[in-house]
Design a protein around this motif. Sequence first.
Motif, PDB file in Angstrom:
ATOM      1  N   SER A  76       0.815  -1.222   0.000  1.00 39.47           N
ATOM      2  CA  SER A  76       0.000   0.000   0.000  1.00 39.47           C
ATOM      3  C   SER A  76       0.845   1.268   0.000  1.00 39.47           C
ATOM      4  CB  SER A  76      -0.930   0.009   1.232  1.00 39.47           C
ATOM      5  OG  SER A  76      -1.818  -1.084   1.194  1.00 39.47           O
ATOM      6  N   SER A 109      -4.271 -11.571  -4.831  1.00 41.33           N
ATOM      7  CA  SER A 109      -5.496 -10.841  -4.471  1.00 41.33           C
ATOM      8  C   SER A 109      -5.206  -9.685  -3.521  1.00 41.33           C
ATOM      9  CB  SER A 109      -6.527 -11.798  -3.853  1.00 41.33           C
ATOM     10  OG  SER A 109      -6.026 -12.394  -2.673  1.00 41.33           O
ATOM     11  N   LEU A 110      -4.295  -9.876  -2.562  1.00 41.09           N
ATOM     12  CA  LEU A 110      -3.944  -8.794  -1.644  1.00 41.09           C
ATOM     13  C   LEU A 110      -3.212  -7.668  -2.375  1.00 41.09           C
ATOM     14  CD1 LEU A 110      -2.802 -10.665   1.595  1.00 41.09           C
ATOM     15  CD2 LEU A 110      -4.745  -9.110   1.372  1.00 41.09           C
ATOM     16  N   LYS A 112      -3.562  -6.875  -5.563  1.00 36.78           N
ATOM     17  CA  LYS A 112      -4.557  -6.172  -6.384  1.00 36.78           C
ATOM     18  C   LYS A 112      -5.401  -5.224  -5.525  1.00 36.78           C
ATOM     19  CE  LYS A 112      -6.839  -5.503 -10.276  1.00 36.78           C
ATOM     20  NZ  LYS A 112      -7.418  -6.557 -11.134  1.00 36.78           N
ATOM     21  N   LYS A 113      -5.787  -5.703  -4.359  1.00 35.58           N
ATOM     22  CA  LYS A 113      -6.588  -4.873  -3.459  1.00 35.58           C
ATOM     23  C   LYS A 113      -5.810  -3.641  -3.001  1.00 35.58           C
ATOM     24  CE  LYS A 113      -9.243  -5.023   0.860  1.00 35.58           C
ATOM     25  NZ  LYS A 113      -9.634  -5.879   2.030  1.00 35.58           N
ATOM     26  N   CYS A 116      -5.341  -1.153  -6.013  1.00 32.20           N
ATOM     27  CA  CYS A 116      -6.604  -0.480  -6.360  1.00 32.20           C
ATOM     28  C   CYS A 116      -7.034   0.511  -5.285  1.00 32.20           C
ATOM     29  CB  CYS A 116      -7.698  -1.521  -6.603  1.00 32.20           C
ATOM     30  SG  CYS A 116      -7.455  -2.488  -8.110  1.00 32.20           S
ATOM     31  N   ASN A 117      -6.897   0.115  -4.023  1.00 31.00           N
ATOM     32  CA  ASN A 117      -7.274   1.024  -2.927  1.00 31.00           C
ATOM     33  C   ASN A 117      -6.459   2.320  -2.994  1.00 31.00           C
ATOM     34  OD1 ASN A 117      -9.074  -0.841  -1.980  1.00 31.00           O
ATOM     35  ND2 ASN A 117      -7.919  -1.379  -0.134  1.00 31.00           N
TER      36      ASN A 117
END
Length: 369
Positions: A76, A109-110, A112-113, A116-117
């Motif tokens: 992130s 998946s983490l 991508k999340k 995107c966030n």
Amino acid sequence: MKICITSASGVEAVTKRELQKLGYPEVPFVNGRGTLEGEFIDVAILNLKLETAGRVEIELANFKCDNFDAFFDEISKIEFEKYLDKNAKIIISAKSVMSKLFALSSIQSLTKKAVCNRLEKIYNCKLLEDGAEYKIEIAIYKDVVTVLLNTSGDGLHKRGYRTLVGEAPLKETLAMAMVHLSVWKAGRILCDPFCGSGTILIEAVRHALKIPAGNDRDFDFLHWKCFDIKIFEQVKMQANNDILDIPDLKVYGYDIDENAIKLAKYHAKKAGVSKYIEFINDDMRNFTSKRSHGVIITNPPYGERLMTRKQIVSCYKAFGKMFSALPDWSAYVLSSVTDFENLFGKKCKKRKLYNGKLECNLYSFLGKK
């Protein structure tokens, strides 16, 4: 930016020498990946000109991590907005070796999340992912995570000229590595007696003529809004100004399979080098030459899918007999057959290479001077 260049096992030293010739001295390679500091003009040069590399990537982050909460937090923090626009189509891939984070689907998946966030907060909108592709790779080795952005798109072995595939195709980058590891240069006769779809000869001629390896293909980074396409156009124009025409350049390919010869001629025409290559539909046993100090670079059949053991023994012994009539010629032969030297009838130097996932050796034999 930190730029990473991938190279197949056994080919790293060849790619490193290429980089030196392009003006990138002392690029360290670790686990098949070389790194250097550069800008987007270097991304353009490397994608266009490297002949034996796998991909060119931008390293976005590198950190140690052994749990998914920390992994998500670190991802992130990465400033993806430097490269990805609000329409970015985000594709995540992952690989993990000897690490606590080994569930690839969870890693993807983490990631991508987290991407995107962050982008949705930066751009203050929902991502539609209807734009250019951005391929992000998560590579984890012993709990050290490297986040990479693939600038090439498809692997650099995909030159653009080989649209049809024959049996057991050889990657263009591996064929080119064999050329680099040989003593052949324009002015010496070259033959591939098992030419198949013509890849080795096509790559050899393009190398001799200084045709940029990526001249006929697309790259992902060309479609990114953060990249000025004029940079690539200038790099490509300068590279194409250096392309040679060598009127007396001629190389030869033999294959017993008529369809393979047709395919080789088709590929040579698409690659723009057909006038330099003579493809002959004939058994390699019939090859002979009065010219001295020629070079054979070839990838003969091997493996049960193409030949039985009995056929391999007969073929390789006949190949050795044919070659013995060329005492001052040199040969470079890629094969997975472990007793190749015994069948060929000569002791050779060996270099381990991989044809796909198949472990092979490049057998090198230098002729008399």
